[in-house]
Design a protein around this motif. Structure first.
Motif, PDB file in Angstrom:
ATOM      1  N   LYS A  30     -28.049  77.710 -29.240  1.00  0.00           N
ATOM      2  CA  LYS A  30     -29.463  77.511 -29.571  1.00  0.00           C
ATOM      3  C   LYS A  30     -30.260  76.961 -28.395  1.00  0.00           C
ATOM      4  O   LYS A  30     -31.369  77.420 -28.109  1.00  0.00           O
ATOM      5  CB  LYS A  30     -29.582  76.562 -30.765  1.00  0.00           C
ATOM      6  CG  LYS A  30     -29.021  77.099 -32.076  1.00  0.00           C
ATOM      7  CD  LYS A  30     -29.887  78.207 -32.640  1.00  0.00           C
ATOM      8  CE  LYS A  30     -29.348  78.652 -33.995  1.00  0.00           C
ATOM      9  NZ  LYS A  30     -30.171  79.745 -34.582  1.00  0.00           N
ATOM     10  N   LEU A  31     -29.711  75.958 -27.727  1.00  0.00           N
ATOM     11  CA  LEU A  31     -30.441  75.256 -26.679  1.00  0.00           C
ATOM     12  C   LEU A  31     -30.222  75.839 -25.291  1.00  0.00           C
ATOM     13  O   LEU A  31     -30.917  75.463 -24.343  1.00  0.00           O
ATOM     14  CB  LEU A  31     -30.036  73.778 -26.677  1.00  0.00           C
ATOM     15  CG  LEU A  31     -30.262  73.022 -27.995  1.00  0.00           C
ATOM     16  CD1 LEU A  31     -29.786  71.584 -27.860  1.00  0.00           C
ATOM     17  CD2 LEU A  31     -31.725  73.079 -28.413  1.00  0.00           C
ATOM     18  N   LYS A  32     -29.231  76.746 -25.179  1.00  0.00           N
ATOM     19  CA  LYS A  32     -28.932  77.392 -23.895  1.00  0.00           C
ATOM     20  C   LYS A  32     -28.607  76.362 -22.805  1.00  0.00           C
ATOM     21  O   LYS A  32     -29.034  76.483 -21.655  1.00  0.00           O
ATOM     22  CB  LYS A  32     -30.077  78.305 -23.452  1.00  0.00           C
ATOM     23  CG  LYS A  32     -30.404  79.397 -24.450  1.00  0.00           C
ATOM     24  CD  LYS A  32     -31.453  80.337 -23.901  1.00  0.00           C
ATOM     25  CE  LYS A  32     -31.864  81.357 -24.958  1.00  0.00           C
ATOM     26  NZ  LYS A  32     -30.742  82.141 -25.473  1.00  0.00           N
ATOM     27  N   ILE A  33     -27.876  75.354 -23.169  1.00  0.00           N
ATOM     28  CA  ILE A  33     -27.406  74.376 -22.187  1.00  0.00           C
ATOM     29  C   ILE A  33     -25.875  74.365 -22.211  1.00  0.00           C
ATOM     30  O   ILE A  33     -25.261  74.899 -23.136  1.00  0.00           O
ATOM     31  CB  ILE A  33     -27.954  72.965 -22.458  1.00  0.00           C
ATOM     32  CG1 ILE A  33     -27.509  72.464 -23.834  1.00  0.00           C
ATOM     33  CG2 ILE A  33     -29.458  72.946 -22.366  1.00  0.00           C
ATOM     34  CD1 ILE A  33     -27.955  71.054 -24.143  1.00  0.00           C
ATOM     35  N   SER A  34     -25.277  73.768 -21.204  1.00  0.00           N
ATOM     36  CA  SER A  34     -23.832  73.824 -21.072  1.00  0.00           C
ATOM     37  C   SER A  34     -23.132  73.066 -22.191  1.00  0.00           C
ATOM     38  O   SER A  34     -23.646  72.086 -22.722  1.00  0.00           O
ATOM     39  CB  SER A  34     -23.401  73.247 -19.725  1.00  0.00           C
ATOM     40  OG  SER A  34     -23.571  71.847 -19.714  1.00  0.00           O
ATOM     41  N   LYS A  35     -21.929  73.543 -22.500  1.00  0.00           N
ATOM     42  CA  LYS A  35     -21.138  72.875 -23.523  1.00  0.00           C
ATOM     43  C   LYS A  35     -20.744  71.468 -23.071  1.00  0.00           C
ATOM     44  O   LYS A  35     -20.536  70.579 -23.893  1.00  0.00           O
ATOM     45  CB  LYS A  35     -19.883  73.704 -23.825  1.00  0.00           C
ATOM     46  CG  LYS A  35     -20.194  75.005 -24.548  1.00  0.00           C
ATOM     47  CD  LYS A  35     -18.962  75.869 -24.697  1.00  0.00           C
ATOM     48  CE  LYS A  35     -18.557  76.476 -23.375  1.00  0.00           C
ATOM     49  NZ  LYS A  35     -17.425  77.437 -23.526  1.00  0.00           N
TER      50      LYS A  35
END
Length: 316
Positions: A30-35
């Motif tokens: 959803k946020l398109k940030i790294s895990k």
């Protein structure tokens, strides 16, 4: 009764870890940030709630041994026990961001807390504000940098989670956080009752039984992530939890109630916190020698052996 509480607590902790990992992966889409960032924010905050609850309660009741020993012991357990077991299950590939952001921050916060405690034998409210402020700045830098440079590899995660609704993600987070909170509370309560019955000192309880009990959420979440091969979340969860323990748990607790070092237990600063810093620093040579960017199974056994030796010294 204490054994029943321990069993129920462990059950809830496993359930909470599952829901937190699942919701974290969905949030990554959803946020398109790294895990790694998700592991250091959502998962770390939820799994640090038990440490916050225990330390705050202990500080309000004047039990400084538990307030400090819980956090110090939990940070040691996160590396010596949780990271070791996770790497034994599945060798961890170390992300380069670990060396650039996460490890330096963990070591810096560890040394800073040590300096603050030894310089005045206490953590006052202003020092708590400093710790929390540093955490906010660090997370801002981490998330902003992640948005610019990180792409999520959807082959490593369950692609079906990309279609998860925001409502379901929120429910999963609530279930996970609640299960971890109450599971840790019951586990710690049962462990303290059992340990007290066996005649174990309060100091030994804080750095061992309570610390291990409040680290079980990290163990559950990290083991599940390792089994699913979500290695970024496993490592991010552990390092993030240590940073959160130092910055938010001690920070928020000291803001509400200053934490004073008990003069009757000098070993907290003379030995235990040194072990905490030592475990943090040891991660870099372990991840570089002999195979670079990997914490293999045999390294996990070495770390676990060091943790068992620490427990032996603590009880001795």
């Amino acid at each position: 009764m204490s054994l029943v509480l321990i069993f129920l607590g462990l059950t809830l902790l496993v359930v909470g870890g599952e829901y937190l990992v699942r919701s974290s992966v969905a949030l990554s889409f959803k946020l398109k940030i790294s895990k790694l960032v998700i592991g250091m924010t959502v998962v770390s905050f939820a799994t640090s709630a038990p440490e916050l609850w225990v330390s705050l309660t202990a500080a309000l009741e004047g039990s400084t041994d538990i307030a400090l020993g819980n956090v110090i012991g939990s940070n040691i357990a996160n590396i010596g026990l949780v990271l070791a077991i996770t790497s034994i299950i599945s060798p961890l590939i170390v992300n380069r961001d670990f060396y650039k952001y996460n490890w330096p921050m963990m070591v810096f916060m560890s040394v800073l807390v040590y300096w603050l405690l030894t310089s005045g034998n206490s953590l006052e409210a202003i020092e708590g504000v400093l710790l929390v402020t540093l955490l906010v700045i660090f997370l801002f830098i981490l998330i902003r940098g992640s948005r610019k440079r990180t792409k999520i590899n959807i082959e490593e995660v369950d692609e079906a989670l990309a279609e998860t609704s925001n409502f379901k993600i929120a429910i999963w987070l609530l279930i996970g956080a609640a299960a971890l909170y109450y599971g840790s509370e019951w586990l710690v309560s049962g462990s303290r009752t059992l340990a007290a019955y066996l005649g174990v000192s309060e100091f030994a309880i804080s750095v061992s039984v309570i610390a291990i009990g409040t680290s079980v959420p990290e163990l559950a979440a990290s083991v599940i992530a390792a089994l699913r091969r979500e290695k970024a979340i496993s490592l991010g969860n552990l390092i993030g939890s240590n940073i959160f323990n130092l910055a938010s748990v001690l920070g928020i607790t000291s803001i509400i109630k200053p934490i004073h070092v008990n003069p009757e237990t000098p070993q907290i600063l003379e030995t235990d916190i040194i072990w905490m810093i030592g475990f943090a620093i040891a991660l870099v040579p372990l991840s570089l020698i002999p195979v670079r960017y990997e914490i293999s199974r045999y390294k996990g056994f070495i770390i676990l052996g060091g943790y068992i030796f620490f427990l032996y010294l603590a009880f001795k």
